[in-house]
Motif scaffolding. Sequence first.
Motif, PDB file in Angstrom:
ATOM      1  N   LYS A  96      -5.459  -2.580  -3.985  1.00 53.88           N
ATOM      2  CA  LYS A  96      -5.794  -3.891  -3.423  1.00 53.88           C
ATOM      3  C   LYS A  96      -6.667  -4.679  -4.377  1.00 53.88           C
ATOM      4  O   LYS A  96      -6.481  -5.892  -4.562  1.00 53.88           O
ATOM      5  CB  LYS A  96      -6.496  -3.709  -2.072  1.00 53.88           C
ATOM      6  CG  LYS A  96      -6.846  -5.012  -1.392  1.00 53.88           C
ATOM      7  CD  LYS A  96      -7.493  -4.758  -0.036  1.00 53.88           C
ATOM      8  CE  LYS A  96      -7.834  -6.067   0.666  1.00 53.88           C
ATOM      9  NZ  LYS A  96      -8.462  -5.820   2.004  1.00 53.88           N
ATOM     10  N   SER A 144       0.822  -1.208   0.000  1.00 55.98           N
ATOM     11  CA  SER A 144       0.000   0.000   0.000  1.00 55.98           C
ATOM     12  C   SER A 144       0.855   1.257   0.000  1.00 55.98           C
ATOM     13  O   SER A 144       2.012   1.248   0.448  1.00 55.98           O
ATOM     14  CB  SER A 144      -0.913  -0.001   1.226  1.00 55.98           C
ATOM     15  OG  SER A 144      -0.137  -0.064   2.416  1.00 55.98           O
ATOM     16  N   ASN A 166      -5.523   3.234  -2.323  1.00 56.44           N
ATOM     17  CA  ASN A 166      -5.074   1.944  -1.792  1.00 56.44           C
ATOM     18  C   ASN A 166      -6.139   0.860  -1.988  1.00 56.44           C
ATOM     19  O   ASN A 166      -5.812  -0.303  -2.266  1.00 56.44           O
ATOM     20  CB  ASN A 166      -4.717   2.068  -0.311  1.00 56.44           C
ATOM     21  CG  ASN A 166      -3.308   2.591  -0.085  1.00 56.44           C
ATOM     22  OD1 ASN A 166      -2.445   2.466  -0.956  1.00 56.44           O
ATOM     23  ND2 ASN A 166      -3.073   3.171   1.075  1.00 56.44           N
ATOM     24  N   TYR A 211      -0.397   0.563   5.429  1.00 56.22           N
ATOM     25  CA  TYR A 211      -0.970   1.858   5.803  1.00 56.22           C
ATOM     26  C   TYR A 211      -1.368   1.942   7.282  1.00 56.22           C
ATOM     27  O   TYR A 211      -1.019   2.923   7.957  1.00 56.22           O
ATOM     28  CB  TYR A 211      -2.160   2.157   4.887  1.00 56.22           C
ATOM     29  CG  TYR A 211      -2.777   3.515   5.078  1.00 56.22           C
ATOM     30  CD1 TYR A 211      -2.334   4.615   4.345  1.00 56.22           C
ATOM     31  CD2 TYR A 211      -3.834   3.698   5.976  1.00 56.22           C
ATOM     32  CE1 TYR A 211      -2.912   5.867   4.511  1.00 56.22           C
ATOM     33  CE2 TYR A 211      -4.408   4.938   6.147  1.00 56.22           C
ATOM     34  CZ  TYR A 211      -3.946   6.026   5.412  1.00 56.22           C
ATOM     35  OH  TYR A 211      -4.520   7.258   5.592  1.00 56.22           O
ATOM     36  N   ASP A 239      -0.861  -4.607   3.266  1.00 52.81           N
ATOM     37  CA  ASP A 239      -1.405  -3.323   3.697  1.00 52.81           C
ATOM     38  C   ASP A 239      -0.572  -2.768   4.851  1.00 52.81           C
ATOM     39  O   ASP A 239      -0.774  -3.129   6.014  1.00 52.81           O
ATOM     40  CB  ASP A 239      -2.864  -3.498   4.119  1.00 52.81           C
ATOM     41  CG  ASP A 239      -3.563  -2.160   4.328  1.00 52.81           C
ATOM     42  OD1 ASP A 239      -2.935  -1.114   4.058  1.00 52.81           O
ATOM     43  OD2 ASP A 239      -4.732  -2.163   4.750  1.00 52.81           O
TER      44      ASP A 239
END
Length: 287
Positions: A230, A197, A226, A244, A242
């Motif tokens: 994904k 991400s 993001n 983030y 991920d």
Amino acid sequence: MTSPRSLPPQLASALRRLEEVPLWVLLSLVLNGLLFITVLVLFRQVHRPTHGVLSVANAFAADGLSGPATPPTLGDRRTLDYQQWVALLEAEATAAAQANLPRQTVLLGDSISLWFPSSLLPGRRTWLNQAISGENSSGLLNRIILLDQNPVESVFIMIGINDLIWGRSDAELVGNLRAIISRLRAQHPQAQIVVQSILPHGGPSATWEGRDRLLALPPERIVAVNAQLKQVASEAGVEYLDLYPLFVDGEGFLRPDLSTDGLHLNANGYLVWRSALAFYNEADHSR
């Protein structure tokens, strides 16, 4: 389960105060605890023999091979223009391919990936750092051919923040990522491909020279992009990591304790990223 009323008054009061603490604060405490554990683990590791985080810069010496001259340090690379940088990465990829170095694992991206300390990268791999400062998705797509001859085992991609900062559309970024994955899949059908991400930025607390451009990029847009990245990874049948949530604070910005300037990471930030990669590998996602 014991109710708070049956607990000692001091403990019951502490539990009530804990319920009032925002979720993001609790998450931050947990992540800081993980970071502390990671530091302890890394401290222990430097006191025992390692099994080789190999990089192009040291792999030839480690394997007793006669390779090219030691490449410039990352500091030296800051003086290169884009084409010189691409030429250097091509030379490194070619050297690794000719030497058939084991378990070649590639970092693809911009300066955030570029400055990942090689000493923190998970071991038992040959890491090829093919990132360029200021890179965007179009540039990465155009130079993905540099890896065509390498026996790539895994690829970790983080790209997109520069696209968003410099005004490229979400659709262009998403389309380029889809094309990058397609090219990697065609050339390296057995390789593990991991899309990572985009990280948050520091917003008002940022000191990066392009701070005004960061302020013009709302956190909600990064979250939305993001989600699209994904989805692209899912549709292409590749992995999505991920990162983030590990880096964002309660306001949607990059945690100041993990950054140097609101865009790039500091040592603690790379430790968090390293922990995520290590947990990812231990979860049997690596081959």
